[in-house]
Design an enzyme around this catalytic site. Structure first.
Site, mmCIF file in Angstrom:
data_model
loop_
_atom_site.group_PDB
_atom_site.id
_atom_site.type_symbol
_atom_site.label_atom_id
_atom_site.label_comp_id
_atom_site.label_asym_id
_atom_site.label_seq_id
_atom_site.Cartn_x
_atom_site.Cartn_y
_atom_site.Cartn_z
ATOM 1 N N HIS A 268 -15.192 -8.759 6.819
ATOM 2 C CA HIS A 268 -16.140 -9.359 5.739
ATOM 3 C C HIS A 268 -17.541 -8.947 6.385
ATOM 4 O O HIS A 268 -18.087 -7.695 6.532
ATOM 5 C CB HIS A 268 -15.773 -10.943 6.053
ATOM 6 N N HIS A 307 -12.719 -2.274 -0.852
ATOM 7 C CA HIS A 307 -13.092 -3.826 -1.476
ATOM 8 C C HIS A 307 -11.934 -4.202 -2.494
ATOM 9 O O HIS A 307 -11.171 -3.637 -3.066
ATOM 10 C CB HIS A 307 -14.499 -3.842 -2.359
ATOM 11 N N ASP A 363 -21.505 -2.653 2.930
ATOM 12 C CA ASP A 363 -21.830 -2.415 4.333
ATOM 13 C C ASP A 363 -21.947 -0.994 4.844
ATOM 14 O O ASP A 363 -22.160 -0.764 5.911
ATOM 15 C CB ASP A 363 -20.697 -3.189 5.026
HETATM 16 N N1 CMC Z 1 -9.846 2.430 5.361
HETATM 17 C C1 CMC Z 1 -8.699 3.005 5.038
HETATM 18 N N2 CMC Z 1 -7.670 2.242 4.306
HETATM 19 C C2 CMC Z 1 -8.178 1.351 3.416
HETATM 20 C C3 CMC Z 1 -9.202 0.895 3.722
HETATM 21 C C4 CMC Z 1 -10.195 1.387 4.610
HETATM 22 N N3 CMC Z 1 -11.344 0.908 4.814
HETATM 23 N N4 CMC Z 1 -9.294 -0.354 2.729
HETATM 24 C C5 CMC Z 1 -8.143 -0.415 2.297
HETATM 25 N N5 CMC Z 1 -7.443 0.568 2.814
HETATM 26 C C6 CMC Z 1 -5.928 1.010 2.303
HETATM 27 C C7 CMC Z 1 -5.057 0.080 2.814
HETATM 28 O O1 CMC Z 1 -4.310 0.708 4.071
HETATM 29 C C8 CMC Z 1 -4.011 -0.203 1.697
HETATM 30 O O2 CMC Z 1 -3.176 1.329 1.974
HETATM 31 P P1 CMC Z 1 -1.633 1.142 1.583
HETATM 32 O O3 CMC Z 1 -1.487 0.748 -0.037
HETATM 33 O O4 CMC Z 1 -0.929 2.369 1.711
HETATM 34 O O5 CMC Z 1 -0.980 0.022 2.419
HETATM 35 C C9 CMC Z 1 -4.696 -0.117 0.385
HETATM 36 O O6 CMC Z 1 -6.119 0.567 0.999
HETATM 37 C C10 CMC Z 1 -5.019 -1.525 0.226
HETATM 38 O O7 CMC Z 1 -5.819 -1.896 1.125
HETATM 39 P P2 CMC Z 1 -5.585 -3.714 1.304
HETATM 40 O O8 CMC Z 1 -5.690 -3.980 2.747
HETATM 41 O O9 CMC Z 1 -4.400 -4.410 0.453
HETATM 42 O O10 CMC Z 1 -6.865 -4.311 0.460
HETATM 43 P P3 CMC Z 1 -7.586 -5.537 0.543
HETATM 44 O O11 CMC Z 1 -8.126 -5.958 -0.719
HETATM 45 O O12 CMC Z 1 -6.533 -6.703 1.171
HETATM 46 O O13 CMC Z 1 -8.638 -5.430 1.559
HETATM 47 C C11 CMC Z 1 -10.915 -5.032 2.621
HETATM 48 C C12 CMC Z 1 -10.115 -5.276 1.320
HETATM 49 C C13 CMC Z 1 -12.564 -4.927 2.415
HETATM 50 C C14 CMC Z 1 -10.509 -5.899 3.687
HETATM 51 C C15 CMC Z 1 -10.317 -3.641 3.156
HETATM 52 O O14 CMC Z 1 -10.717 -2.510 2.141
HETATM 53 C C16 CMC Z 1 -10.850 -3.216 4.361
HETATM 54 O O15 CMC Z 1 -10.366 -3.779 5.553
HETATM 55 N N6 CMC Z 1 -12.310 -2.437 4.450
HETATM 56 C C17 CMC Z 1 -12.888 -2.126 5.890
HETATM 57 C C18 CMC Z 1 -13.808 -3.332 6.117
HETATM 58 C C19 CMC Z 1 -14.974 -3.476 5.279
HETATM 59 O O16 CMC Z 1 -15.670 -2.609 4.977
HETATM 60 N N7 CMC Z 1 -15.168 -4.526 4.977
HETATM 61 C C20 CMC Z 1 -16.480 -5.111 4.010
HETATM 62 C C21 CMC Z 1 -15.834 -5.551 2.624
HETATM 63 S S1 CMC Z 1 -17.586 -5.439 1.638
HETATM 64 C C22 CMC Z 1 -18.641 -6.687 2.391
HETATM 65 C C23 CMC Z 1 -17.987 -8.127 1.883
HETATM 66 O O17 CMC Z 1 -18.028 -8.778 1.178
HETATM 67 O O18 CMC Z 1 -17.445 -8.635 3.185
#
Ligand code: CMC
Length: 429
Positions: A268, A307, A363
């Site tokens: 986050h 996201h 970010d």
């Molecule tokens: N790098 C590589 N792969 C990713 C990433 C990433 N940053 N984000 C998602 N994926 C992949 C994930 O591995 C999954 O792949 P598969 O379907 O093959 O298993 C798919 O995309 C869906 O990911 P998810 O984890 O189910 O998505 P989510 O909605 O649960 O997570 C998130 C959202 C923001 C936590 C995630 O995208 C992430 O960890 N991003 C990196 C951390 C980040 O930049 N966070 C800041 C978010 S914006 C500021 C805020 O509001 O906090």
């Protein structure tokens, strides 16, 4: 004739149900009537991470993730970033409407005159180890504020709520500035109420021996815009923590401490800190392809990408890229920007990211700006918290005034052991 309802056949029993649809949703509690027998407590909706569950009705911010749209109270984020100020945006989030000139003056004056913190808080900060993470210091000191304002527990009293809201918006930058000064061993710089909100924050971060700190106009405005971009983002993890804690009727300082704690995590608000570490680890453009391969092998995540809601370019990231250029005109270019731009270019051509709709989020570029402004990396999530404060408070107040809201208490699906008898320790194998 179409009806706003959902017909369900329970194949276990053959029974049929009709659930009303309102605002594009069914009420999860309506599922309870779907039972297999008298002992069945009723059907649950299972939704880890609340991927498809609306926890509230809210009028504060609106996101269309597919089209990359963000609005506060109906106003596009691009217009607010261009024309508003952070304190005006805070007023908008909390009151629902833009202020008149007189209302804005009164609002700014009130916040500006609550920037000081009790001297005992300083002693409290002194007690932290020199390398304490400033986000840990912020979480603790925000919680500690509740002990200084015991009337904050009167959450149903509109006047009491108002004064705590003012205090929190006013004092969070002071706590943040003091947390930074403690970590670098500099004397605390007190608020300067002649300066703007962002200008005063820069003063508390960077003032040294000068009689009066004069913030750079461009950097001050850039910071103000970054605060605007972070001010609210519907039911994200930290806002949900704010509402959940608030639903037990805890005081707003305790609620905000829990929201800030949720923000601290690297998935986050801690992501901006991780982006900088990642860009430094990559080090040069020629090492990007190898890094991307590691991401695709699932060894790590590309921080600042992806996201839960945006499946398109995060509109905040577009604005931040523009702000970065303005900041670099003053500070000189942060060399990490070249790595970031190239990383984005390569990722957005790669099927792994394209197929999963992973775009840069807020970010990805914010940390590069902060670093160019000489703000240490571990302060990045703290800056996010300053920006998010009015959003948390607007959502908290909306939750309290919403007659439908009750204490937040999700259900579970129990998958543990069935009943069994306790075994005295000497009889265990
Ligand atoms: N790098 C590589 N792969 C990713 C990433 C990433 N940053 N984000 C998602 N994926 C992949 C994930 O591995 C999954 O792949 P598969 O379907 O093959 O298993 C798919 O995309 C869906 O990911 P998810 O984890 O189910 O998505 P989510 O909605 O649960 O997570 C998130 C959202 C923001 C936590 C995630 O995208 C992430 O960890 N991003 C990196 C951390 C980040 O930049 N966070 C800041 C978010 S914006 C500021 C805020 O509001 O906090």
């Amino acid at each position: 004739m179409p009806k706003d309802s959902l017909s369900i056949t329970d194949n276990r029993t053959g029974k049929q149900y009709e659930l009303p649809i309102q605002d594009g949703a069914v009420r999860a509690v309506d599922l309870r009537q779907i039972k297999t027998g008298e002992d069945d407590p009723g059907l649950l909706a299972y939704d880890p991470g609340f991927i498809n569950t609306a926890s509230c009705k809210s009028a504060v911010s609106y996101i269309d993730g597919a089209r990359g749209i963000l609005r506060y109270r109906g106003y596009p984020i691009e217009q607010l970033a261009e024309q508003s100020t952070f304190l005006e945006t805070a007023y908008l989030l909390l009151h629902g409407e833009l202020p008149s000139a007189a209302e804005l003056d009164a609002w700014v004056l009130e916040i500006t005159h609550h920037t000081f913190i009790h001297e005992n808080i300083k002693k409290f900060i002194d007690g932290f180890h020199h390398d304490a993470h400033p986000m840990g210091v912020l979480v603790s000191t925000v919680a500690a504020l509740s002990t200084f304002y015991p009337e904050a527990k009167h959450i149903q009293d509109e006047r009491a709520r108002h004064i705590q809201i003012i205090r929190l918006i006013a004092k969070v930058p002071t706590l943040a500035g003091f947390a930074h000064r403690h970590s670098v061993g500099l004397p605390y710089a007190y608020p300067d109420n002649d300066l703007s909100y962002a200008g005063n924050f820069l003063n508390m971060m960077f003032k040294t021996t000068e009689v009066k700190f004069v913030p750079n106009q461009t950097l001050q405005r850039a910071l103000d815009v970054l605060f605007i971009l972070h001010a609210d983002h519907e039911q994200n993890c930290s806002t949900s923590a704010m509402r959940t804690t608030g639903s037990s009727h805890a005081d707003p300082y305790s609620c905000m401490a829990s929201a800030a704690a949720a923000l601290y995590g690297p998935l986050h608000g801690g992501a901006n800190e991780e982006v900088l570490k990642m860009l430094r680890e990559i080090g040069s453009k020629d090492r990007i392809p190898a890094y991307i391969e590691r991401v695709k092998r699932g060894e790590l995540r590309l921080m600042g990408f992806g996201h839960r809601i945006y499946k398109n370019y995060d509109p905040r990231a577009t604005i931040i890229k523009r702000v970065a250029a303005e900041v670099f005109d003053v500070t000189g270019k942060n060399p990490l920007i070249d790595i970031a731009v190239e990383l984005e270019r390569i990722a957005l051509q790669d099927d792994y990211f394209v197929s999963r709709k992973l775009f840069p989020n807020v970010d990805f570029y914010s940390g590069i700006i902060y670093e160019a402004m000489q703000i240490p990396v571990d302060m990045f999530p703290v800056l996010f918290a300053i920006g998010r404060t009015p959003g948390w408070l607007a959502q908290w107040q909306e939750m309290l005034l919403d007659k439908e809201q009750r204490i937040s208490r999700p259900r579970q699906i129990y998958v543990g052991a069935g009943v069994r008898d306790y075994v005295p320790i000497e009889q265990r194998g």
